[in-house]
Scaffold this motif. Structure first.
Motif, PDB file in Angstrom:
ATOM      1  N   VAL A 124     -10.140  11.744  16.929  1.00  0.00           N
ATOM      2  CA  VAL A 124      -9.987  12.305  15.584  1.00  0.00           C
ATOM      3  C   VAL A 124      -8.685  13.103  15.529  1.00  0.00           C
ATOM      4  O   VAL A 124      -8.511  14.069  16.261  1.00  0.00           O
ATOM      5  N   MET A 125      -7.769  12.657  14.649  1.00  0.00           N
ATOM      6  CA  MET A 125      -6.463  13.293  14.564  1.00  0.00           C
ATOM      7  C   MET A 125      -6.579  14.622  13.821  1.00  0.00           C
ATOM      8  O   MET A 125      -7.622  14.951  13.237  1.00  0.00           O
ATOM      9  N   SER A 126      -5.484  15.373  13.833  1.00  0.00           N
ATOM     10  CA  SER A 126      -5.491  16.696  13.215  1.00  0.00           C
ATOM     11  C   SER A 126      -5.730  16.637  11.711  1.00  0.00           C
ATOM     12  O   SER A 126      -6.187  17.590  11.112  1.00  0.00           O
ATOM     13  N   ASN A 127      -5.441  15.471  11.083  1.00  0.00           N
ATOM     14  CA  ASN A 127      -5.686  15.326   9.651  1.00  0.00           C
ATOM     15  C   ASN A 127      -7.103  14.862   9.349  1.00  0.00           C
ATOM     16  O   ASN A 127      -7.438  14.564   8.216  1.00  0.00           O
ATOM     17  N   GLY A 128      -7.955  14.760  10.393  1.00  0.00           N
ATOM     18  CA  GLY A 128      -9.340  14.377  10.208  1.00  0.00           C
ATOM     19  C   GLY A 128      -9.595  12.884  10.272  1.00  0.00           C
ATOM     20  O   GLY A 128     -10.735  12.450  10.173  1.00  0.00           O
ATOM     21  N   THR A 129      -8.562  12.093  10.450  1.00  0.00           N
ATOM     22  CA  THR A 129      -8.727  10.639  10.505  1.00  0.00           C
ATOM     23  C   THR A 129      -9.135  10.203  11.899  1.00  0.00           C
ATOM     24  O   THR A 129      -8.511  10.597  12.879  1.00  0.00           O
ATOM     25  N   ALA A 130     -10.186   9.378  11.992  1.00  0.00           N
ATOM     26  CA  ALA A 130     -10.578   8.786  13.276  1.00  0.00           C
ATOM     27  C   ALA A 130      -9.840   7.475  13.449  1.00  0.00           C
ATOM     28  O   ALA A 130      -9.919   6.588  12.597  1.00  0.00           O
ATOM     29  N   ILE A 131      -9.086   7.336  14.552  1.00  0.00           N
ATOM     30  CA  ILE A 131      -8.242   6.154  14.737  1.00  0.00           C
ATOM     31  C   ILE A 131      -8.727   5.263  15.864  1.00  0.00           C
ATOM     32  O   ILE A 131      -8.183   4.172  16.048  1.00  0.00           O
ATOM     33  N   GLY A 132      -9.718   5.684  16.621  1.00  0.00           N
ATOM     34  CA  GLY A 132     -10.172   4.867  17.745  1.00  0.00           C
ATOM     35  C   GLY A 132     -11.139   5.664  18.601  1.00  0.00           C
ATOM     36  O   GLY A 132     -11.791   6.598  18.136  1.00  0.00           O
ATOM     37  N   SER A 133     -11.225   5.302  19.858  1.00  0.00           N
ATOM     38  CA  SER A 133     -12.166   5.986  20.742  1.00  0.00           C
ATOM     39  C   SER A 133     -11.715   5.875  22.190  1.00  0.00           C
ATOM     40  O   SER A 133     -10.942   4.993  22.553  1.00  0.00           O
ATOM     41  N   LEU A 134     -12.212   6.836  22.984  1.00  0.00           N
ATOM     42  CA  LEU A 134     -12.167   6.731  24.456  1.00  0.00           C
ATOM     43  C   LEU A 134     -13.581   6.369  24.874  1.00  0.00           C
ATOM     44  O   LEU A 134     -14.514   7.110  24.585  1.00  0.00           O
ATOM     45  N   ALA A 135     -13.744   5.214  25.533  1.00  0.00           N
ATOM     46  CA  ALA A 135     -15.086   4.723  25.810  1.00  0.00           C
ATOM     47  C   ALA A 135     -15.212   4.263  27.253  1.00  0.00           C
ATOM     48  O   ALA A 135     -14.246   3.846  27.881  1.00  0.00           O
ATOM     49  N   VAL A 136     -16.457   4.403  27.764  1.00  0.00           N
ATOM     50  CA  VAL A 136     -16.794   3.832  29.070  1.00  0.00           C
ATOM     51  C   VAL A 136     -17.839   2.747  28.839  1.00  0.00           C
ATOM     52  O   VAL A 136     -18.702   2.865  27.963  1.00  0.00           O
ATOM     53  N   LEU A 137     -17.768   1.671  29.640  1.00  0.00           N
ATOM     54  CA  LEU A 137     -18.605   0.498  29.423  1.00  0.00           C
ATOM     55  C   LEU A 137     -19.236   0.070  30.748  1.00  0.00           C
ATOM     56  O   LEU A 137     -18.698   0.323  31.820  1.00  0.00           O
ATOM     57  N   ASP A 138     -20.376  -0.610  30.623  1.00  0.00           N
ATOM     58  CA  ASP A 138     -21.007  -1.142  31.823  1.00  0.00           C
ATOM     59  C   ASP A 138     -21.704  -2.449  31.464  1.00  0.00           C
ATOM     60  O   ASP A 138     -21.987  -2.720  30.289  1.00  0.00           O
ATOM     61  N   THR A 139     -21.976  -3.248  32.483  1.00  0.00           N
ATOM     62  CA  THR A 139     -22.622  -4.549  32.269  1.00  0.00           C
ATOM     63  C   THR A 139     -24.130  -4.468  32.428  1.00  0.00           C
ATOM     64  O   THR A 139     -24.800  -5.489  32.389  1.00  0.00           O
ATOM     65  N   VAL A 140     -24.626  -3.256  32.641  1.00  0.00           N
ATOM     66  CA  VAL A 140     -26.071  -3.063  32.760  1.00  0.00           C
ATOM     67  C   VAL A 140     -26.477  -1.906  31.856  1.00  0.00           C
ATOM     68  O   VAL A 140     -25.678  -1.018  31.565  1.00  0.00           O
ATOM     69  N   PRO A 141     -27.729  -1.913  31.363  1.00  0.00           N
ATOM     70  CA  PRO A 141     -28.183  -0.792  30.532  1.00  0.00           C
ATOM     71  C   PRO A 141     -28.184   0.488  31.349  1.00  0.00           C
ATOM     72  O   PRO A 141     -28.517   0.483  32.531  1.00  0.00           O
ATOM     73  N   ARG A 142     -27.841   1.595  30.723  1.00  0.00           N
ATOM     74  CA  ARG A 142     -27.834   2.892  31.400  1.00  0.00           C
ATOM     75  C   ARG A 142     -27.608   3.988  30.374  1.00  0.00           C
ATOM     76  O   ARG A 142     -27.634   3.744  29.164  1.00  0.00           O
ATOM     77  N   THR A 143     -27.337   5.201  30.847  1.00  0.00           N
ATOM     78  CA  THR A 143     -27.028   6.309  29.938  1.00  0.00           C
ATOM     79  C   THR A 143     -26.079   7.249  30.648  1.00  0.00           C
ATOM     80  O   THR A 143     -25.662   7.001  31.798  1.00  0.00           O
ATOM     81  N   LEU A 144     -25.693   8.317  29.979  1.00  0.00           N
ATOM     82  CA  LEU A 144     -24.856   9.371  30.564  1.00  0.00           C
ATOM     83  C   LEU A 144     -25.619  10.684  30.510  1.00  0.00           C
ATOM     84  O   LEU A 144     -26.393  10.923  29.569  1.00  0.00           O
ATOM     85  N   ASP A 145     -25.390  11.552  31.513  1.00  0.00           N
ATOM     86  CA  ASP A 145     -25.978  12.876  31.395  1.00  0.00           C
ATOM     87  C   ASP A 145     -25.111  13.737  30.492  1.00  0.00           C
ATOM     88  O   ASP A 145     -24.019  13.339  30.080  1.00  0.00           O
ATOM     89  N   THR A 146     -25.640  14.926  30.182  1.00  0.00           N
ATOM     90  CA  THR A 146     -24.925  15.799  29.233  1.00  0.00           C
ATOM     91  C   THR A 146     -23.538  16.147  29.732  1.00  0.00           C
ATOM     92  O   THR A 146     -22.571  16.150  28.965  1.00  0.00           O
ATOM     93  N   GLY A 147     -23.409  16.427  31.020  1.00  0.00           N
ATOM     94  CA  GLY A 147     -22.096  16.770  31.582  1.00  0.00           C
ATOM     95  C   GLY A 147     -21.106  15.642  31.419  1.00  0.00           C
ATOM     96  O   GLY A 147     -19.945  15.869  31.066  1.00  0.00           O
ATOM     97  N   GLN A 148     -21.534  14.402  31.656  1.00  0.00           N
ATOM     98  CA  GLN A 148     -20.614  13.265  31.516  1.00  0.00           C
ATOM     99  C   GLN A 148     -20.208  13.071  30.068  1.00  0.00           C
ATOM    100  O   GLN A 148     -19.055  12.737  29.775  1.00  0.00           O
ATOM    101  N   GLN A 149     -21.148  13.289  29.126  1.00  0.00           N
ATOM    102  CA  GLN A 149     -20.791  13.180  27.711  1.00  0.00           C
ATOM    103  C   GLN A 149     -19.729  14.209  27.341  1.00  0.00           C
ATOM    104  O   GLN A 149     -18.744  13.910  26.656  1.00  0.00           O
ATOM    105  N   GLN A 150     -19.937  15.462  27.813  1.00  0.00           N
ATOM    106  CA  GLN A 150     -18.959  16.515  27.504  1.00  0.00           C
ATOM    107  C   GLN A 150     -17.601  16.196  28.108  1.00  0.00           C
ATOM    108  O   GLN A 150     -16.555  16.411  27.475  1.00  0.00           O
ATOM    109  N   LEU A 151     -17.606  15.674  29.355  1.00  0.00           N
ATOM    110  CA  LEU A 151     -16.329  15.301  29.996  1.00  0.00           C
ATOM    111  C   LEU A 151     -15.618  14.221  29.198  1.00  0.00           C
ATOM    112  O   LEU A 151     -14.399  14.263  29.012  1.00  0.00           O
ATOM    113  N   LEU A 152     -16.373  13.232  28.702  1.00  0.00           N
ATOM    114  CA  LEU A 152     -15.760  12.149  27.929  1.00  0.00           C
ATOM    115  C   LEU A 152     -15.146  12.671  26.639  1.00  0.00           C
ATOM    116  O   LEU A 152     -14.065  12.237  26.220  1.00  0.00           O
ATOM    117  N   GLU A 153     -15.817  13.652  25.996  1.00  0.00           N
ATOM    118  CA  GLU A 153     -15.279  14.221  24.766  1.00  0.00           C
ATOM    119  C   GLU A 153     -14.021  15.039  25.046  1.00  0.00           C
ATOM    120  O   GLU A 153     -13.054  15.011  24.286  1.00  0.00           O
TER     121      GLU A 153
END
Length: 899
Positions: A124-153
């Protein structure tokens, strides 16, 4: 807060337009950049995923600015996972894309790279526009813990900072070019104006001198002088001390809008609107009369009310024997506009949060904005004229400095990471970006530099690196440190002819505690286990958390296996003592496997593998024991791995079949239902017992796709029996703990019924007592949804678990199934008969029917019928049989003899 599922529908109707400055800022289709690649790699590492991307969206596509583990450079916009994150402008997590309505059929899911898991933080840019994302992907179902979510943000905000930084540099470069252009034009305009004013003034002085001496004698020449005056650019005027206009040119009339007669009635101050301007002009007129000349900038007021910025000049002359002021006015509208533009651009630079400097080609600072002073502590007055090198102090041996020097020599744009020093000597990390500024001729005249203090980020990276060596939960060494310690221990043992003992320890039944009491209780239990394990071993030994509920340790210098055995017994006794966690008194045990250097392996991986093998052997032998590794164990592991490999291919090779065991009504003796039972008949080899492959399927997670196949096949074959003219028949399908997922089970069952066309009332799901009791409230909710679809629910293996009567009353259950272990010894063990009788009574009191499984003789049948059991299944009536034999059996319409 909406989930990714809930927002899908609304998001499709409210697509955000991508930032239109992508192409202008040169973000798309550019080469790899270290800053973005480092963030992407760090995201994959922290979230433990094989893939990570920085995705940018435009109107047509998703382009990967940086990617790890992904071969694609871009995808169409309509299939981009990133699109959902951009729509929501919030962190988005899709645990299993197969279960997501928007992405289940997505070609990125069904084909390469086979995405099953997605977690993305929006850019999200300073003008409030969302232009894309930083994402992690996997080939199997899973989740992230709270710490990993915060690190990604956190990392996503660094991506935005990099993009904003590049935008700032490009815009500043443009601003500086425009500043140079405007400044040059302004200087040229002022020089031209001064030249023209000087020329015209000189000409006017000569003209006025000539007119003064010849005006009365050369009246005809007066008309000629007026023609010359009319040819002058701008406006010309001549007025006396009383303010009467004596001469003026044609432009004066055209611009002001007044006629000759009207001008004769006006005075100079009448051409200005505000009192402030009138006072200023009056002072300059007085100065012209007293000092000989004067000039002033003011807004000329026309007859039509228009205000035009003008530069007015005037000189004192003698005209017809009296003192007058002769002068010109030049329109300075364009100059004022240029000055305002320069002022606004300078204000933007002054207000920037990034430190900005402008240097000459030698690196000497000519300008620095206030942010530079705040960042470095150096007052701007101490900075101007100094070479940028002073920011590095004596720390000159930096790779980034060489990169900057090369860019300056090549007159190119560049970025580098430098260690800079504030005025107080404190070091800070500076992410600097420089860009050349070109003049009108295209030659580089200056460089603009944008400085970004990323010290906080570098400190954070340092902390991450430190935590990378230790387990965050237990503070024990992690597997990286463990392997390094084993490696060093082997080297030491080789020099001193010593042994190294590698141990693998796994908690028994930890998953049950974690699932039933929650992760907080599970985490606290792991921490207490770690403390006890540390207390059992010596200070020089290494204890590590290998992952989940697995621990490992390294013991150096002990050759006596009896001593090691005593130590292992001590660990077993210590771990099996009760743990008090959040008011719960918990009992756990552990299984330990041991390998020795050099007897059982000469390298780290071999010793760990053999210790792990021994640990699994300990579990096979009843758990709560330890086992020393023996070569024979490898054969068992090899067989297990081979079986797992064949099991993974069995579904694809269509090697599974269903057998059906009839269920008989104990009043009529007729078949009222069947239970679908899975059988595996490999194309090469003999039939594999369910007791062998079902536990392996549960452990590996293969039971989920296999169980789905069983459900669809059982429904389809039941429907085929009806289409063949047989009466409707209830079919029971077992649901494993792995399949009991609130987010997918209801959808899967519903899809099977719709696909096969089976009446929901003819499908019965059997769930074990222990499964529904792991999380009763969740089970009640899921079972409620299934019952609402019209299905029947049965509790299997009843009597082997720990059901609470209060929970059992709340379960929407139709049938209780007495476990065969109680049926088997009816007549031989009075306790089993009592339990069976109690289950029948309990079921009926709760309005449920009761069925007994494993009935194999007449004595058991008589007992069940006498005590009011409703149904039975077992070898007494029929073994499990294939579908074609079931078809024939049903057509023969057999009955069970009750005598």
């Amino acid at each position: 807060m909406q989930t990714a599922h809930e927002e899908t529908a609304t998001g499709m109707m409210d697509m955000h337009t991508p930032d239109p400055t992508f192409d202008r800022d040169g973000l798309f289709d550019t080469g790899p950049e270290q800053a973005f690649d480092e963030i992407t790699t760090l995201a994959a590492k922290l979230c433990d995923t094989p893939m990570a991307v920085v995705s940018l969206l435009d109107e047509r596509r998703q382009w990967f600015k940086s990617r790890v583990g992904v071969a694609l450079e871009s995808t169409p916009r309509e299939i981009a996972f990133c699109g959902l994150t951009v729509e929501r402008k919030a962190f988005t997590l899709i645990g299993d894309a197969h279960a997501h309505p928007r992405f289940a059929e997505n070609p990125l899911v069904t084909g390469p790279p086979h995405i099953r898991f997605y977690a993305g933080a929006p850019l999200v840019m300073s003008n409030g526009t969302a232009i894309g994302s930083l994402a992690v992907l996997d080939t199997v179902p899973r989740t992230l813990d709270t710490g990993q979510q915060q690190l990604l943000e956190v990392l996503s905000r660094q991506v935005v900072a990099q993009i904003e930084l590049r935008r700032t540099v490009r815009r500043l470069s443009g601003v500086l070019r425009e500043l140079n252009r405007s400044d040059e034009l302004l200087r040229l305009s002022n020089r031209e104006l001064e030249k023209k004013v000087a020329e015209r003034t000189s000409e006017l002085l000569r003209l006025n001198a000539r007119l003064s001496s010849q005006i009365e004698q050369h009246s005809s020449e007066a008309r000629g002088s007026q023609a010359i005056i009319d040819s002058l650019p701008g406006i010309f005027y001549l007025y006396d001390r009383e303010g009467h206009f004596l001469r003026w040119n044609r432009n004066f009339e055209l611009i002001t809008g007044y006629s000759q007669d009207e001008i004769r009635q006006l005075q100079p101050l009448d051409f200005f609107s505000t009192q402030q301007e009138k006072d200023l002009v009056e002072q300059r007129i007085l100065r012209a009369f007293t000092h000989g000349s004067a000039s002033v900038e003011a807004n000329l007021l026309t007859k039509g009310g228009k205000h035009i910025p003008y530069l007015f000049t005037g000189v004192r002359i003698e005209f017809n024997g009296r003192q007058c002021v002769s002068g010109m006015g030049v329109d300075i509208t364009e100059r004022r506009s240029a000055e305002e533009s320069l002022r606004l651009r300078n204000r933007a630079i002054q207000a920037s949060v990034n430190a900005i400097i402008i240097t000459d080609l030698e690196g000497n600072i000519e300008y620095a904005n206030p942010a530079f002073e705040r960042m470095t502590g150096y007052p701007i007055r101490e900075t101007l004229g100094r070479n940028c090198r002073f920011l590095q102090s004596d720390d000159r041996e930096q790779a980034g400095i060489a990169a900057i020097r090369e860019a300056i020599a090549a007159r190119e744009e560049s970025s580098a990471l430098l260690r800079n020093y504030r005025k107080d000597g404190e070091m800070f990390w500076n992410d600097v970006h420089i860009a050349p500024v070109r003049g009108q001729d295209g030659e580089v005249t200056h460089f603009v530099g944008v400085l970004n203090d990323i010290s906080a980020i570098k400190h954070y990276e340092y902390e991450l690196e430190r935590h990378a060596n230790f387990d965050a939960l237990t503070a024990l060494a992690n597997r990286n440190v463990l392997k390094d310690r084993i490696r060093h221990s082997i080297a030491t043992a080789e020099r001193h002819d010593e042994w190294v003992t590698v141990g693998f320890m796994d908690l028994d039944n930890f998953k049950f505690i974690n699932d039933s009491l929650g992760h907080n209780v599970g985490d606290e239990l792991l921490k207490q286990v770690a403390k006890r394990l540390l207390a059992c071993l010596r200070e020089q030994d290494t204890v590590a958390r290998y992952g989940g509920d697995e621990f490992a340790f390294v013991i150096i210098g002990e050759k006596d296996e009896k001593t090691i055995a005593m130590l292992m017994n001590r660990i077993l006794r210590t771990v099996e003592l009760p743990f008090l966690v959040e008011g719960h008194k918990l009992f756990v045990s552990c299984s330990i496997g041991l390998s020795f250097y050099p007897k059982d392996g000469g390298d780290v991986d071999t010793l760990l593998k053999n210790a792990d093998t021994a640990m699994y052997r300990a579990k096979e032998k009843g758990r709560n024991n330890f086992q020393f590794y023996t070569p024979a164990m490898n054969q068992r592991v090899t067989e297990r791995l081979s079986l797992e490999s064949r099991l993974r291919q069995a579904l694809l090779k269509n090697e599974f079949v269903l057998h059906y065991q009839p269920k008989v009504d104990l009043k009529s003796g007729r078949i009222v239902g069947v239970e679908a039972l899975l059988r595996w008949k490999p194309s090469a080899g003999s039939t594999v017992s369910p007791a062998t492959f079902i536990p392996l399927a549960e452990e590996t997670g293969l039971i989920v796709p296999i169980g789905e196949w069983v459900l669809y096949t059982a429904c389809a074959q039941n429907k085929q029996l009806q289409q063949a003219g047989l009466p409707p028949l209830r079919v029971a399908v077992n649901i494993s703990a792995r399949q009991f997922n609130p987010e997918t089970l209801v959808h899967m069952v519903g899809d099977a019924l719709v696909t096969t066309g089976l009446d929901p009332g003819l499908l019965e799901l059997e769930l074990t007592e222990s499964l529904v009791m792991q999380n009763p409230d969740e089970a009640i909710e899921v079972l409620g949804h299934l019952k609402a679809m019209g299905l029947r629910i049965a509790i299997d293996d009843f009597g082997t678990g720990y059901s609470s009567l209060s929970h059992l009353q709340r379960f929407p259950v139709d049938r209780l199934k007495i476990d065969q272990s109680f049926v088997r010894d009816i007549g031989a063990d009075p306790n089993d008969a009592i339990i069976a009788r109690a289950v029948i009574s309990l079921g009926h009191s709760l309005g449920m029917s009761v069925i007994a499984e494993g009935v194999s003789n007449r004595e058991q049948l008589a007992f069940l019928k006498e005590n009011g059991c409703d149904e039975m299944q077992g070898f007494l009536f029929s073994m499990p049989i294939p579908i074609d034999e079931l078809d024939a059996l049903l057509k023969s319409n057999p009955t069970l003899s009750m005598h």
